[in-house]
Design a protein around this motif. Structure first.
Motif, mmCIF file in Angstrom:
data_model
loop_
_atom_site.group_PDB
_atom_site.id
_atom_site.type_symbol
_atom_site.label_atom_id
_atom_site.label_comp_id
_atom_site.label_asym_id
_atom_site.label_seq_id
_atom_site.Cartn_x
_atom_site.Cartn_y
_atom_site.Cartn_z
ATOM 1 N N LYS A 146 29.171 46.735 31.815
ATOM 2 C CA LYS A 146 30.247 46.755 30.782
ATOM 3 C C LYS A 146 29.807 47.103 29.325
ATOM 4 O O LYS A 146 30.267 48.079 28.585
ATOM 5 N N SER A 149 28.768 50.652 29.041
ATOM 6 C CA SER A 149 30.147 51.855 29.102
ATOM 7 C C SER A 149 30.970 51.607 28.034
ATOM 8 O O SER A 149 31.999 52.048 28.153
ATOM 9 N N LYS A 150 30.767 50.792 27.010
ATOM 10 C CA LYS A 150 31.416 50.751 25.801
ATOM 11 C C LYS A 150 31.267 51.774 25.076
ATOM 12 O O LYS A 150 32.181 51.864 23.784
ATOM 13 N N ILE A 153 34.924 56.684 23.296
ATOM 14 C CA ILE A 153 35.536 58.183 23.762
ATOM 15 C C ILE A 153 36.574 58.361 23.026
ATOM 16 O O ILE A 153 37.422 59.079 23.264
ATOM 17 N N LYS A 169 39.062 60.047 29.756
ATOM 18 C CA LYS A 169 39.907 59.191 29.329
ATOM 19 C C LYS A 169 40.458 58.360 30.566
ATOM 20 O O LYS A 169 40.697 57.082 30.666
ATOM 21 N N THR A 171 39.451 58.533 33.624
ATOM 22 C CA THR A 171 38.255 57.812 34.383
ATOM 23 C C THR A 171 37.669 56.539 33.768
ATOM 24 O O THR A 171 37.755 55.393 34.489
ATOM 25 N N TYR A 172 38.006 56.509 32.515
ATOM 26 C CA TYR A 172 37.506 55.157 31.610
ATOM 27 C C TYR A 172 38.795 54.214 32.000
ATOM 28 O O TYR A 172 38.405 52.957 32.141
ATOM 29 N N GLN A 173 39.920 54.420 31.634
ATOM 30 C CA GLN A 173 41.081 53.636 31.788
ATOM 31 C C GLN A 173 41.311 53.058 33.194
ATOM 32 O O GLN A 173 41.619 52.113 33.381
ATOM 33 N N GLY A 176 37.007 51.980 34.591
ATOM 34 C CA GLY A 176 35.908 51.586 33.821
ATOM 35 C C GLY A 176 34.756 52.055 33.754
ATOM 36 O O GLY A 176 33.626 51.474 33.199
ATOM 37 N N ASN A 178 32.265 55.240 32.233
ATOM 38 C CA ASN A 178 32.262 56.187 30.927
ATOM 39 C C ASN A 178 31.340 57.155 31.230
ATOM 40 O O ASN A 178 30.263 57.146 31.347
ATOM 41 N N SER A 181 28.604 58.221 28.673
ATOM 42 C CA SER A 181 27.494 57.469 28.862
ATOM 43 C C SER A 181 26.666 57.686 30.139
ATOM 44 O O SER A 181 25.140 57.786 29.865
#
Length: 272
Positions: A146, A149-150, A153, A169, A171-173, A176, A178, A181
């Motif tokens: 976590k 992956s912060k 973006i 965006k 994929t991250y939403q 989770g 990134n 990264s």
């Protein structure tokens, strides 16, 4: 036992001291001087500890600051492990995590649990006191994922195409994960392991620090993208994004490794 910051904070709270009342400036100066004097001459002496114990306390406090990015239960466990056994457990775990090249693309708990089990098996063979610590190691792995992956973006709109931006965006939403990264870490991993570079991408280096340089302008299987994509293509957010993944890696290679940012514009022209 309190460190000096905690001791002064407690004394300040107990005494209801407000250092922002400037009219009491001299009184505050004397108060804090007295706190420091009392800490070393009374508070520490009350514990009857020697210099070695003080050094150990100082090292323990320093280690707590080192792992402060993690959740509190992990901080407490790592600190307790250090105090009792003198090992930096976070370093051992992270070193094992880094051997999993695709770690930052994991999005299912089962994947992270498998990593945690492997780490637990490896470390408990060396440190038997970790035998019952699988759950906290699992928590550490999830927390580490976590944290890493912060990365923001939010500032990508001026860098990549609208399609790539939306892919990142979404994929991250939804997962989770990134992708920025991952691309950054893959670019650095690839740079640090020239033994995996195909021969047709190796250029004899004029530098005293490396035998070869990587020819990133040869776009035929650049960054071993064929093999990499084969490993990740079944992930739901990777379907039909091979060239996009290459683009992300190229960005970090140019801006964080080679320092040849000017090629970024030329690369975009080639793609289009």
């Amino acid at each position: 036992m309190l460190n000096i910051e905690q001791y002064i904070r407690k004394r300040k709270y107990d005494g209801e001291v407000n250092e922002f009342i400037l009219s009491d400036k001299e009184q505050h100066i004397n108060f804090f001087k007295q706190c420091i004097d009392d800490y070393f001459n009374e508070y520490l002496n009350s514990y009857n500890i020697n210099q070695n114990e003080l050094d150990n306390i100082r090292k323990s406090e320093k280690y707590k600051k080192k792992v402060r990015a993690y959740n509190q239960d992990i901080i407490d466990w790592a600190s307790d492990t250090y105090d009792k056994h003198g090992i930096y457990i976070d370093v051992h775990i992270v070193n094992l995590i880094k051997k999993e090249q695709l770690f930052l693309l994991f999005f299912q708990e089962d994947e992270l649990l498998d990593i945690a089990k492997n780490i637990h098996r490896t470390l408990s063979e060396r440190y038997v006191f970790l035998n019952n610590d699988l759950q906290i190691i699992f928590d550490f792995v999830k927390n580490y994922h976590k944290i890493n992956s912060k990365d923001s973006i939010e500032d990508i709109d001026l860098i990549f195409s609208n399609e790539i931006n939306q892919w990142i965006k979404d994929t991250y939403q939804n997962y989770g994960v990134n992708l920025l990264s991952f691309a950054y870490h893959w670019a650095n991993y690839f740079f640090e392991h020239p033994q995996i570079w195909p021969i047709n991408h190796k250029v004899k280096s004029n530098s005293n620090f490396a035998t070869y340089e990587y020819d990133y302008k040869n776009l035929d299987n650049v960054f071993n993208i064929n093999n990499l994509y084969l490993k990740v293509s079944e992930r739901p957010f990777m379907c039909n994004h091979k060239k996009d993944l290459e683009t992300l890696i190229m960005y970090y290679w140019l801006h964080d490794i080679s320092g040849e940012e000017e090629y970024w514009t030329e690369y975009h022209k080639i793609l289009n």
